[in-house]
Design a protein around this motif. Structure first.
Motif: not given
Length: 365
Positions: A119-130, A176-181
């Motif tokens: 959804g965006g360019t930062d990790s918080g905008s790329c949520m898992p299982n979405t 939390d499975n958030l992807l580093p940049e």
């Protein structure tokens, strides 16, 4: 003796070009081999799936097969202890893409493969299982220093614009499975009917051009120009015009190299700030050299000695920074060991040539 020295420089230059070209053009083709993924149950492998090298600089191989409304995929990538992903995009851009990302811990343990909506360019905008795409039967296999992302996509026709990305080395997602940049990414276009894959904006062609231009300029030509100026002044005035011609040619290639770098940065989303800053500094030092030539005082002038200091030391500083930035650029682009080894051979040849000529220089004195 003079003919031997001139022949030595000429031989070094042409041999350097040949060595560099041979390593740049070397590629691997894993599509010719049969996959053996052990106990994994991938029935469509037995039916000769389509196979394409989709990102040659990173050695990404995509296999796929349609079974009615279900598309079966296997993405094969090198295991660099980082996450890897493939996404299906409507416009060739990362934001708005639904993707599959996977990784395997280097110390062992179960691999992880998840669906993400970017959804965006930062990790918080790329949520898992979405995401809205219907992915299923996802698994990741680590074998022979490679990762295999296996998944199915239920759709009549997948999006033809595919996004690939690689995460930073030795930095896997936390709990939390958030992807580093991502460290590097590319966008390609794949015709699923014909199997034809092509670059879509950030392919390897522009990156290769950027690397070749800078290696030829700061890594080869300008170095040879300095060699001529230091060790061949007894060929006066031939040495001066040869030195000037080579340096100007190298400077023009350097300008072309930094222009391709700016274009490349505009098309990708990678952290290249340090590489870009060094490149700009090196080009600025090169511009100073051109300006210094235009303002060159007469040999009898009292300020000529200071001009010589400026010309010599700023020029050598620019070359050293340029060569360091070449190796740094090869590293951050993950262009492959053939690039490092190829230019490494050229660099060693140049160093040996300089040492030999420097010894002869002092012996003549």
């Amino acid at each position: 003796m003079r003919e031997m020295e001139a022949s030595l420089v000429s031989t070094v230059f042409f041999f350097s070009i040949l060595v560099f070209s041979s390593f740049v053009n070397s590629q691997t083709d894993s599509c010719s081999s049969n996959l053996n993924l052990g106990k994994s149950n991938i029935p469509f492998l037995a039916t000769s799936p389509s196979c394409q090298p989709v990102w040659t600089s990173q050695d990404f191989i995509l296999r796929y097969k349609q079974s009615g409304s279900v598309w079966n995929f296997i993405l094969s990538t090198p295991d660099t202890n980082s996450w890897v992903s493939v996404g299906f995009s409507s416009n060739g851009r990362m934001v708005g893409t639904d993707a599959i990302a996977g990784w395997v811990p280097s110390g062992g343990g179960a691999g992880v493969i998840l669906q993400y909506h970017l959804g965006g360019t930062d990790s918080g905008s790329c949520m898992p299982n979405t995401g809205s795409l219907k992915f299923s039967n996802m698994s990741i296999i680590s074998q022979s220093s490679r990762l295999f992302l296996v998944f199915q996509l239920t759709t009549d026709q997948p999006q033809s614009r595919l996004i690939y990305a690689v995460g930073p080395r030795n930095k896997l997602p936390s709990s939390d499975n958030l992807l580093p940049e991502h460290r590097v990414e590319t966008s390609t276009s794949l015709n699923f009917a014909t199997g034809q894959s092509s670059s879509a904006g950030t392919g390897s062609t522009l990156k290769t051009a950027h690397g070749v231009l800078n290696i030829l300029s700061w890594g080869i030509l300008i170095v040879i120009g300095v060699i001529i100026a230091r060790y061949f002044k007894h060929y006066d005035p031939t040495w001066f015009y040869t030195h000037l011609t080579i340096q100007l040619a190298g400077f023009v290639l350097a300008i072309a190299g930094i222009i391709t770098g700016f274009i490349l940065e505009d098309q990708i989303s990678s952290d290249v700030d340090t590489h870009k800053a060094i490149g700009i500094l090196v080009l600025a030092l090169g511009c100073c050299q051109v300006s210094a030539f235009l303002a060159r005082p007469n040999k009898a002038s009292k300020v000529r000695r200071y001009w010589n200091w400026f010309h010599h030391y700023f020029g050598r500083g620019a070359i050293l920074l340029g060569i360091a930035n070449i190796f740094y650029g090869i590293d951050i682009s993950d262009a492959g060991n053939e690039w490092k080894f190829g230019y490494g051979v050229i660099f060693v040849i140049l160093i040996i040539t300089i040492i030999v000529l420097e010894v002869r220089f002092w012996m003549r004195k």
